[in-house]
Design an enzyme around this catalytic site. Structure first.
Site, mmCIF file in Angstrom:
data_model
loop_
_atom_site.group_PDB
_atom_site.id
_atom_site.type_symbol
_atom_site.label_atom_id
_atom_site.label_comp_id
_atom_site.label_asym_id
_atom_site.label_seq_id
_atom_site.Cartn_x
_atom_site.Cartn_y
_atom_site.Cartn_z
ATOM 1 N N TRP A 192 52.541 -3.782 22.788
ATOM 2 C CA TRP A 192 53.967 -4.002 22.986
ATOM 3 C C TRP A 192 54.360 -5.314 22.327
ATOM 4 O O TRP A 192 53.717 -6.340 22.543
ATOM 5 C CB TRP A 192 54.357 -4.069 24.468
ATOM 6 C CG TRP A 192 55.823 -4.434 24.587
ATOM 7 C CD1 TRP A 192 56.887 -3.613 24.324
ATOM 8 C CD2 TRP A 192 56.369 -5.724 24.908
ATOM 9 N NE1 TRP A 192 58.066 -4.309 24.465
ATOM 10 C CE2 TRP A 192 57.780 -5.600 24.823
ATOM 11 C CE3 TRP A 192 55.817 -6.951 25.252
ATOM 12 C CZ2 TRP A 192 58.634 -6.671 25.070
ATOM 13 C CZ3 TRP A 192 56.664 -8.024 25.504
ATOM 14 C CH2 TRP A 192 58.073 -7.877 25.417
ATOM 15 N N GLU A 233 54.228 0.914 22.613
ATOM 16 C CA GLU A 233 55.238 0.967 23.680
ATOM 17 C C GLU A 233 56.621 0.590 23.167
ATOM 18 O O GLU A 233 56.836 -0.506 22.646
ATOM 19 C CB GLU A 233 54.827 0.001 24.806
ATOM 20 C CG GLU A 233 55.797 -0.002 25.989
ATOM 21 C CD GLU A 233 55.401 -1.006 27.064
ATOM 22 O OE1 GLU A 233 54.523 -1.859 26.816
ATOM 23 O OE2 GLU A 233 55.990 -0.949 28.159
ATOM 24 N N LYS A 235 60.898 0.036 23.579
ATOM 25 C CA LYS A 235 61.821 -0.579 24.534
ATOM 26 C C LYS A 235 63.221 -0.496 23.950
ATOM 27 O O LYS A 235 63.400 -0.538 22.738
ATOM 28 C CB LYS A 235 61.402 -2.035 24.751
ATOM 29 C CG LYS A 235 62.085 -2.733 25.911
ATOM 30 C CD LYS A 235 61.345 -4.022 26.283
ATOM 31 C CE LYS A 235 62.019 -4.711 27.457
ATOM 32 N NZ LYS A 235 61.228 -5.824 28.002
ATOM 33 N N ASP A 266 57.475 3.327 29.243
ATOM 34 C CA ASP A 266 57.669 2.451 30.408
ATOM 35 C C ASP A 266 58.945 2.905 31.115
ATOM 36 O O ASP A 266 59.989 3.059 30.477
ATOM 37 C CB ASP A 266 57.767 1.002 29.907
ATOM 38 C CG ASP A 266 57.870 -0.014 31.028
ATOM 39 O OD1 ASP A 266 58.744 0.146 31.906
ATOM 40 O OD2 ASP A 266 57.095 -0.985 31.024
ATOM 41 N N HIS A 269 62.245 1.019 30.335
ATOM 42 C CA HIS A 269 62.553 0.664 28.946
ATOM 43 C C HIS A 269 63.601 1.536 28.269
ATOM 44 O O HIS A 269 63.660 1.612 27.046
ATOM 45 C CB HIS A 269 61.273 0.693 28.108
ATOM 46 C CG HIS A 269 60.438 -0.538 28.301
ATOM 47 N ND1 HIS A 269 59.443 -0.906 27.448
ATOM 48 C CD2 HIS A 269 60.472 -1.491 29.254
ATOM 49 C CE1 HIS A 269 58.880 -2.022 27.869
ATOM 50 N NE2 HIS A 269 59.483 -2.389 28.972
ATOM 51 N N HIS A 293 53.764 3.437 31.719
ATOM 52 C CA HIS A 293 53.919 2.195 32.457
ATOM 53 C C HIS A 293 54.826 2.492 33.635
ATOM 54 O O HIS A 293 56.042 2.643 33.481
ATOM 55 C CB HIS A 293 54.508 1.087 31.569
ATOM 56 C CG HIS A 293 53.464 0.316 30.837
ATOM 57 N ND1 HIS A 293 53.721 -0.822 30.104
ATOM 58 C CD2 HIS A 293 52.118 0.506 30.774
ATOM 59 C CE1 HIS A 293 52.575 -1.281 29.607
ATOM 60 N NE2 HIS A 293 51.601 -0.488 29.985
ATOM 61 N N ASP A 301 67.184 -5.094 34.142
ATOM 62 C CA ASP A 301 65.832 -5.641 34.164
ATOM 63 C C ASP A 301 64.832 -4.544 34.526
ATOM 64 O O ASP A 301 65.140 -3.647 35.299
ATOM 65 C CB ASP A 301 65.770 -6.793 35.175
ATOM 66 C CG ASP A 301 64.501 -7.601 35.009
ATOM 67 O OD1 ASP A 301 63.833 -7.433 33.980
ATOM 68 O OD2 ASP A 301 64.185 -8.388 35.910
ATOM 69 N N ASP A 303 61.248 -4.576 35.483
ATOM 70 C CA ASP A 303 59.904 -4.693 36.048
ATOM 71 C C ASP A 303 59.839 -4.973 37.540
ATOM 72 O O ASP A 303 59.060 -5.799 37.983
ATOM 73 C CB ASP A 303 59.140 -5.777 35.278
ATOM 74 C CG ASP A 303 58.814 -5.305 33.873
ATOM 75 O OD1 ASP A 303 57.970 -4.418 33.753
ATOM 76 O OD2 ASP A 303 59.429 -5.799 32.911
ATOM 77 N N ASP A 333 53.211 -1.417 35.620
ATOM 78 C CA ASP A 333 53.772 -2.570 34.914
ATOM 79 C C ASP A 333 54.979 -3.099 35.667
ATOM 80 O O ASP A 333 56.092 -2.607 35.495
ATOM 81 C CB ASP A 333 54.158 -2.191 33.481
ATOM 82 C CG ASP A 333 54.646 -3.398 32.688
ATOM 83 O OD1 ASP A 333 54.475 -4.529 33.178
ATOM 84 O OD2 ASP A 333 55.194 -3.212 31.591
#
Ligand code: RNT
Ligand code: ZN
Length: 426
Positions: A192, A233, A235, A266, A269, A293, A301, A303, A333
């Protein structure tokens, strides 16, 4: 504070639940067996807010990701992180792997540049892996570094910078290969990069051409891919790359299809309301394997600590319905520095396993028959009835079988450990 149910009650509740699931044609014993056999990769970086142990001469910014909060007691060296990880692992039933980043190298205080990293800098981790039986996964670290400050790494227009990051990726692929050999099974390595622009760039083309070139170069290195399993990965946007991300979904999807490289999806993402469960069957029609992920986005945001919400359940349900658990590499993640970090690990990982178990307890065949016969109400009705089935009793049994605390009892252990660690570290 939170007491655990006596063993005989857990077992009796399970037997009753099992009978109820059997009525629906679901075998709870085999769901538990499948749960225990499906590994999830625990990410090291929740333990120390993605800090790592590097020796820096100058302050560097997070470079595209940032853990917020300052809950006391974060691990500050390898021994502390391993100790904390072992505590978290003891609170979680199920088979775990452990996911490391390059910044977690242990170099005895020496400054080792990222393009010079070697397997020996991870020998303590590999010994730990052997001792605990927890297999390792890996990640190059393309952020929090002076040569990432421009916002461009593998896609940099500065040839020496681009070369540095290609060399870092190759060094990391060799480390992953060594980890894979040591554990006699593949180590998944995820690439990533934070590359992108805060505001409208006038050149969206050049960086993507250079990223393509860099990926080709790093993946062409002489590394045994039976042990080093690469993923890329994507995003949509990040901190400092709100307008433009070089490694977007379209970019990596195209790259993956063209080269056979594994994709990493993810959950945080994509567009804030975009979920990834629908992408699995689409991508896996063309790809053998996938890396996930497991994360939770909130607004912009990406995570937050994973919880048992619809997105998480849908993700695991899709894998079970498609019978692809053995083709998907499941990794976590998230990083929250505002709450106890062992707790964050335990909550998110227990929830991921809960979602997997929930999916494994679905009478998929019956649902699909109802759908095929055109009885949409029966299908929807059964899906809803499943939500109030005694799932918790089966989960408790999974915890008992997996030598993890049952119910809320893990919270006591987290609190006791927190008190001890604070006394030692703060
Ligand atoms: C960042 C990516 C990436 C990182 C980890 C630390 O947006 O999700 O996977 O979170 O590599
Ligand atoms: Zn991620």
């Amino acid at each position: 504070m939170f007491s655990e149910l006596p063993r005989d009650i857990i077992e009796r509740n399970y037997e009753q639940a099992k009978a109820q699931y059997k009525e629906l044609g679901v075998d709870a014993d085999s769901a538990l067996a499948k749960l225990a056999a499906t590994p999830i990769s625990l990410h090291c970086w929740q333990g120390d807010d993605v800090s790592g142990f590097e020796v820096h001469d100058e302050a560097v910014s997070g470079g595209g990701i940032m853990a917020t909060g300052n809950y006391p007691g974060a691990a500050r060296n390898g021994d502390q992180l391993r100790q904390d990880a072992e505590k978290a692992i003891a609170l979680i039933p199920g088979t775990l792997r452990f996911n490391l980043h390059a910044i977690y190298a242990e170099t005895d205080g020496a400054k080792v540049e990222r393009d010079q990293l070697k397997p020996e800098h991870f020998s303590t981790w590999m010994d730990w892996s052997k001792r605990t039986g927890v297999a390792l996964d890996f990640n190059p670290t393309f952020f929090a570094h002076p040569l990432a400050e421009s916002g461009y790494t593998l896609s940099s227009g500065d040839e020496s910078v681009r070369k540095f990051w290609v060399d870092h990726a190759i060094a990391c692929r060799r480390i992953a290969e060594a980890m894979g050999r040591a554990q006699a099974g593949p180590c998944a390595i995820n690439h990533w990069i934070p590359d992108g622009a805060k505001d409208h760039p006038t050149d969206r083309w050049g960086p993507r051409q250079r990223l393509l070139q860099s990926l080709d170069e790093m993946l062409a290195a002489d590394v045994d891919t039976t042990y080093c399993k690469d993923a890329v990965e994507c995003k949509l946007f990040g901190i400092g790359s709100e307008d433009y991300v070089v490694g977007s979904h379209e970019f990596y999807l195209s790259y993956a299809i063209k080269t056979g490289t594994m994709l990493c999806l993810d959950m945080g993402h994509f567009h804030p309301t975009e979920t990834i469960h629908d992408k699995i069957s689409a991508i896996m029609a063309f790809q053998d394997e996938l890396l996930l992920h497991v994360s939770r986005g909130i607004r912009w945001d990406s995570d937050h600590v994973v919880i048992l919400n619809d997105d998480l359940r849908n993700l695991f349900i899709e894998m079970v319905r498609g019978n692809v658990l053995d083709r998907v590499n499941i990794a976590l993640d998230f990083f929250d520095a505002s709450i106890n970090r062992i707790g964050a690990w335990a909550i998110g990982t227990r929830c991921a396993f809960k979602a997997l178990l929930y999916a494994l307890l679905e009478p998929t065949g019956t649902l699909q028959e109802l759908e095929a016969s055109g009885d949409g109400a029966a299908k929807l009705g059964l899906i809803e009835e499943l939500k109030t089935m005694p799932f918790g009793a089966v989960w408790d049994m999974a915890c008992l079988d997996g030598n993890a605390p049952v119910g809320a009892a893990w919270i006591n252990e987290m609190q006791a450990y927190d008190a001890q660690v604070r006394a030692e570290r703060c």
